[in-house]
Design a protein around this motif. Structure first.
Motif, PDB file in Angstrom:
ATOM      1  N   ARG A 181       0.807  -1.211   0.000  1.00 26.31           N
ATOM      2  CA  ARG A 181       0.000   0.000   0.000  1.00 26.31           C
ATOM      3  C   ARG A 181       0.844   1.266   0.000  1.00 26.31           C
ATOM      4  O   ARG A 181       0.582   2.215  -0.733  1.00 26.31           O
ATOM      5  N   GLN A 182       1.871   1.301   0.866  1.00 27.53           N
ATOM      6  CA  GLN A 182       2.651   2.526   0.983  1.00 27.53           C
ATOM      7  C   GLN A 182       3.362   2.868  -0.330  1.00 27.53           C
ATOM      8  O   GLN A 182       3.254   3.983  -0.841  1.00 27.53           O
ATOM      9  N   ARG A 229       1.080   3.780  -3.159  1.00 26.78           N
ATOM     10  CA  ARG A 229       0.593   5.169  -3.035  1.00 26.78           C
ATOM     11  C   ARG A 229       1.671   6.152  -3.472  1.00 26.78           C
ATOM     12  O   ARG A 229       1.381   7.149  -4.152  1.00 26.78           O
ATOM     13  N   LEU A 286       1.789   6.158  -7.266  1.00 25.59           N
ATOM     14  CA  LEU A 286       0.446   6.139  -7.857  1.00 25.59           C
ATOM     15  C   LEU A 286       0.435   6.696  -9.277  1.00 25.59           C
ATOM     16  O   LEU A 286      -0.139   6.092 -10.188  1.00 25.59           O
ATOM     17  N   ILE A 289       2.091   9.336   3.810  1.00 19.37           N
ATOM     18  CA  ILE A 289       2.042   7.956   3.327  1.00 19.37           C
ATOM     19  C   ILE A 289       2.575   6.983   4.372  1.00 19.37           C
ATOM     20  O   ILE A 289       2.080   5.860   4.510  1.00 19.37           O
ATOM     21  N   ILE A 308       0.220   5.161   6.645  1.00 17.88           N
ATOM     22  CA  ILE A 308      -0.615   4.058   6.149  1.00 17.88           C
ATOM     23  C   ILE A 308      -0.106   2.758   6.770  1.00 17.88           C
ATOM     24  O   ILE A 308       1.088   2.438   6.667  1.00 17.88           O
TER      25      ILE A 308
END
Length: 506
Positions: free
Chosen positions: A125-126, A129, A132, A294, A297
């Motif tokens: 996820r980190q 992101r 992205l 970020i 997260i």
């Protein structure tokens, strides 16, 4: 610098990044090898099509975007993430749909989505992101946008005509043909400005991310990147025809190719950038990633080897499913004949030759019929036992008019008995009306989109696998070619019966 991974037993610091990077590279390599035919198809389009030549620059741009973020990325935690498998599966499903329906756009988009999903699954996820924009920018690897060509042709004509009249050029228009005293100009697909617009959208998206922070300014710049090339292409078309009127057609068109190909596009791109320059609001020294936000997260690291195995299993599963679908085909007769039509007899084909283009068809026939009144109509039938890449009813550059044909589409006309109908012309001039029907699955339609949907349904869920194209075409010899087609169709009977008979399904 050593960065601790949030879950127990995970690697730390540089070793964690090395492992994550190798996992992404390995997953991508496996997907690219597994779907190498689509990779080769995409690269071939990039290399051979002037419309999608800009895609060749997307790969180095992606490397640059990641490189720009490298220092901030080291502050984030790479960790395998199970939900990243969702876009992998979605990409596989999109690819399968494109494979089943013989739609290259869906296959290519599905392949890129699988690559994007694999990166998210391997990095977590980190990092996803933080990356992205580069991950999303991968979408420009997909050759798309040619569907805009007919609308852009119409827009170019609509802008060029009033400009020509304002310049004193006595021009008239018929569909996509603009006539002046010195000659006739076709606003063809290549002149629609589609290649210009598609490249500008990719360029504008990059500039909007790199040079702006405010979303309002980003959207304003993107609007300009869309509007300016469309307007500029209309000006270019009008300027070319105006120059031909004042000089000669040969001189104007030759000059146009040089200017549009090498100078006009570059000047327009520079103009868009110059206009937007004043409102750039990103500090050149600003960070690309808000690492503080970020880093908050939460990271729940999964076993990377298991996630990598799941990525490969999903890709292999969809490829295997496709192999099962490809095995479905319909047995066709060894030979087919054109039907006997009451009141019409077979006659020799004379005049400007017209032959529709259906590459890879298992059977293809064309013949001319005449009636007692001297009217003639050409009937063409293309039969496929099943549809797949290179063997489909609907595809680029095929159908009633092939790519770079002597025949050009003037305009779409009202349907005849559900067919897609066009008015076309060849040098001479010779005009004809052509109606196209498709028989696929259990339906008969004139819609190319409906063909793709029904092909997808038949290949995934079974049913008749054959695909048949039936075309009727009549020249304009002082009479009404549409009435000739209607009268022939009434005598020949339903199109679905003609198609099924040609496929051996009486």
């Amino acid at each position: 610098m050593s960065i601790a991974i949030a879950s127990g037993g995970a690697a730390t610091g540089g070793s964690g990044w090395r492992t994550a990077t190798l996992a992404v590279a390995g997953s991508w390599a496996a997907i690219l090898v597994l779907f190498h035919h689509d990779v080769a198809d995409m690269v071939g389009i990039w290399w051979n099509s002037t419309t999608y030549g800009h895609c060749l620059f997307v790969v180095p741009i992606l490397f640059w975007l990641v490189w720009q973020r490298r220092s901030e990325l080291t502050l984030l935690t790479p960790a395998a993430w199970w939900p990243g498998l969702v876009p992998v599966a979605a990409g596989g499903l999109c690819w399968l749909g494109g494979e089943a329906a013989a739609v290259a756009l869906f296959r290519h988009a599905g392949l890129v989505l699988m690559l994007q999903g694999a990166a998210v699954a391997m990095l977590g996820r980190q990092v996803a992101r933080g990356l992205l924009f580069p991950i999303c920018y991968m979408a420009f690897l997909v050759p798309f946008g040619d569907v805009l060509e007919p609308r852009l042709q119409a827009a170019t004509v609509a802008m060029a005509m009033p400009l020509l009249h304002a310049g004193g050029v006595p021009a008239s228009v018929d569909g996509v043909l603009i006539t002046i005293p010195g000659g006739v100009f076709e606003v063809a697909e290549a002149c629609s400005g589609a290649k210009f617009l598609i490249a500008m959208v990719a360029y504008g998206t990059l500039v909007a991310n790199v040079c702006y922070v405010s979303w309002g300014r980003r959207m304003a710049f993107m609007a300009m990147a869309v509007i300016v090339p469309v307007v500029a292409n209309g000006l270019r078309a009008a300027g070319t025809i105006y120059a031909a009127h004042r000089t000669s057609v040969a001189m104007a068109t030759g000059f146009d190719h040089i200017v549009y190909g090498w100078i006009f596009f570059a000047l327009t791109m520079a103009a868009v950038l110059a206009i937007g320059w004043r409102w750039f609001d990103r500090d050149p020294d600003a960070r690309w990633i808000d690492t503080a936000a970020i880093a908050r997260i939460p990271v729940h690291a999964a076993d990377r080897s298991l996630v990598a195995g799941a990525v490969l299993a999903i890709a292999v599963g969809f490829a295997a499913w496709s192999a099962v679908i490809d095995a479905r085909t319909q047995e066709l007769p060894a030979r087919i004949d054109l039907p006997h039509v009451p009141g019409w007899r077979r006659v020799a084909m004379r005049g400007e030759p017209w032959v529709p283009h259906y590459p890879g068809a298992d059977h293809f026939l064309i013949g001319r019929y005449g009636d007692a009144a001297g009217r003639t109509v050409d009937l063409s039938i293309a039969v496929y036992g099943s549809q797949r890449e290179g063997q489909e009813l609907v595809g680029f550059g095929q159908g009633a008019i092939r790519q770079n044909d002597r025949w050009v589409r003037i305009a779409d006309t009202a349907p005849i008995a559900g067919a897609t109908t066009i008015r076309m012309a060849a040098p001479g001039p010779v005009e004809r009306e052509t109606a196209t029907w498709y028989r696929v699955g259990r339906i008969t339609t004139g819609s190319a989109d409906r063909v793709k949907v029904e092909t997808l349904r038949a290949r995934l869920f079974g049913g008749p696998q054959r695909g048949v194209a039936v075309l009727l075409s009549a020249e304009r010899h002082g009479g009404d070619p549409r009435a000739t087609i209607r009268d022939f169709l009434r005598a020949a009977g339903p199109v679905d019966a003609i198609a099924d008979a040609a496929a051996g399904m009486r």
